[in-house]
Motif scaffolding. Sequence first.
Motif, PDB file in Angstrom:
ATOM      1  N   ASP A  79       0.764  -1.481   0.234  1.00 48.42           N
ATOM      2  CA  ASP A  79       0.167  -0.082  -0.208  1.00 48.42           C
ATOM      3  C   ASP A  79       0.118   1.611  -0.105  1.00 48.42           C
ATOM      4  O   ASP A  79       0.622   1.973  -0.004  1.00 48.42           O
ATOM      5  N   SER A 138      -7.560  -4.102  -3.981  1.00 48.49           N
ATOM      6  CA  SER A 138      -8.212  -4.684  -3.743  1.00 48.49           C
ATOM      7  C   SER A 138      -9.839  -3.878  -3.577  1.00 48.49           C
ATOM      8  O   SER A 138     -10.748  -3.894  -3.493  1.00 48.49           O
ATOM      9  N   ASP A 139      -8.694  -2.686  -2.869  1.00 46.31           N
ATOM     10  CA  ASP A 139      -9.805  -1.348  -2.437  1.00 46.31           C
ATOM     11  C   ASP A 139     -10.020   0.094  -3.836  1.00 46.31           C
ATOM     12  O   ASP A 139      -9.484   0.362  -3.751  1.00 46.31           O
ATOM     13  N   ARG A 140     -10.308  -1.189  -4.637  1.00 44.65           N
ATOM     14  CA  ARG A 140     -10.995   0.512  -6.315  1.00 44.65           C
ATOM     15  C   ARG A 140     -11.162   2.134  -5.702  1.00 44.65           C
ATOM     16  O   ARG A 140     -10.771   2.410  -6.318  1.00 44.65           O
ATOM     17  N   ARG A 141     -12.236   1.733  -5.053  1.00 44.26           N
ATOM     18  CA  ARG A 141     -12.931   3.056  -4.101  1.00 44.26           C
ATOM     19  C   ARG A 141     -12.554   3.797  -3.296  1.00 44.26           C
ATOM     20  O   ARG A 141     -11.489   5.280  -3.819  1.00 44.26           O
ATOM     21  N   ARG A 142     -11.159   3.058  -2.532  1.00 43.64           N
ATOM     22  CA  ARG A 142      -9.714   4.173  -2.144  1.00 43.64           C
ATOM     23  C   ARG A 142      -8.699   4.402  -3.177  1.00 43.64           C
ATOM     24  O   ARG A 142      -8.325   5.452  -2.361  1.00 43.64           O
ATOM     25  N   SER A 176      -9.269   5.305  -6.826  1.00 38.66           N
ATOM     26  CA  SER A 176     -10.055   6.198  -7.225  1.00 38.66           C
ATOM     27  C   SER A 176      -9.964   7.516  -5.957  1.00 38.66           C
ATOM     28  O   SER A 176      -9.184   9.008  -6.647  1.00 38.66           O
ATOM     29  N   ASN A 177     -10.079   7.561  -4.652  1.00 41.22           N
ATOM     30  CA  ASN A 177     -10.234   8.459  -3.980  1.00 41.22           C
ATOM     31  C   ASN A 177      -8.792   8.952  -3.692  1.00 41.22           C
ATOM     32  O   ASN A 177      -8.390  10.246  -3.594  1.00 41.22           O
TER      33      ASN A 177
END
Length: 419
Positions: A140, A181-185, A187-188
């Motif tokens: 990350d 894994s966390d696409r929305r995160r 994107s933000n």
Amino acid sequence: MRKDDLYITVPSFFRCPISLDVMKSPVSLCTGVTYDRASIQRWLDGGNNTCPATMQILQNKDFIPNRTLQRLIEIWSDSVRRRASVESAELAAPTRDEIADAIDRVKIEKEERFDREVLAKILRFARESDDNRGFLAGKDDFVRLLVDLMSQVDFKTTSAAKLLIVQEAVKILSMIRTKISDRRRFSNLVLNNGRDRLTTIVYLFKTGNVELKMVCAGLIEFIAVDSESKVLIAERDGLLGELMKSISRDSDSSLIEATLSCLIAISSPRRVKLSLIREKLIKDLTKLLTDPTTSSVSVTEKCLKLLESLASTKEGRSEICGGDGECLKTVVKKLMKVSTATTEHAVTVLWSVSYLFKEEKALEAVTSTNGVTKILLLLQSNCSPAVRRMLTDLLKVFKVNSRSCLSAYDTKTTHIMPF
């Protein structure tokens, strides 16, 4: 490796004048000319008594070893072997431990050329396998570091070397995106804290080559996760115009597909649909569908999917049915014999404009292109229940007799006739 590195320049005086190969055992004749021992021996054994280079008659046939030249050749050969060994090691896929060390070095190293070399090494690692991409996506702090690199660009002052570093970072992010894994995160992370990172992606899309444009299109598609992000992306200055340019018939076919996928990803909000309609997207999609050089199955499916989306707006339906009806006539032509997905999208477009909203021009266009007959034939095929319902609705609109329509359909594919 650069293209020039594939070729080794051999000093001319290292080559034997007879064989033109690098000499293994250089010897000189009485004329002062040096040859490889094996080559000149064959020349003399063939009954010749002259120097091959000068054609002088030899006073004697003694060989004098040219030890100075032999030593120079040995030094040169060693350097070539060492260079090949280093380049081979550089091109070999790095191990995970090496990549972990490289990531740590990226965090602390400030020298621009070094940064790019390390990122290029990591990019090679990512290209090797899905597992490698998953390994990088799981770090990350590394992903955040790459995203931060995009925010360090000032297009007026940033050096070319720094831009190349950012390009490598964007390529890595695009390559590992499906493993995040966390696409929305993610994107933000790209879109929040100002729009500077998105601006960097748009700039690289605008100025990059085909490969870089495809990389940027893939990354944009990935960060379009909800209505807010899609609107933010679509309203980024200059982006839609650049996307339109990339689906022209003169563009690379792979770039057209990547751009269409990107447009599909951002097109669901009404505001974006209206912007795409103002950019004359429907006209461009029609051109792609009618051009045999660009209308592959994949491109056809994506074009019709976009038309299906745009047909949900009044403005979109007006454009689709406008003019001489070329767009709608093209949709009718794609109803059959392309792919299941193409048929479903085409039927949905026709259903939307003809049945749901009953556009008069749509009825005329469908009728004039044997559209009703094709609808009847599709009803006899193994289509999905949803498509079958839409086809039935379309028949209600046209109110036709099935036998009379089928008899008017000029086709050689009689094996699919339902009667």
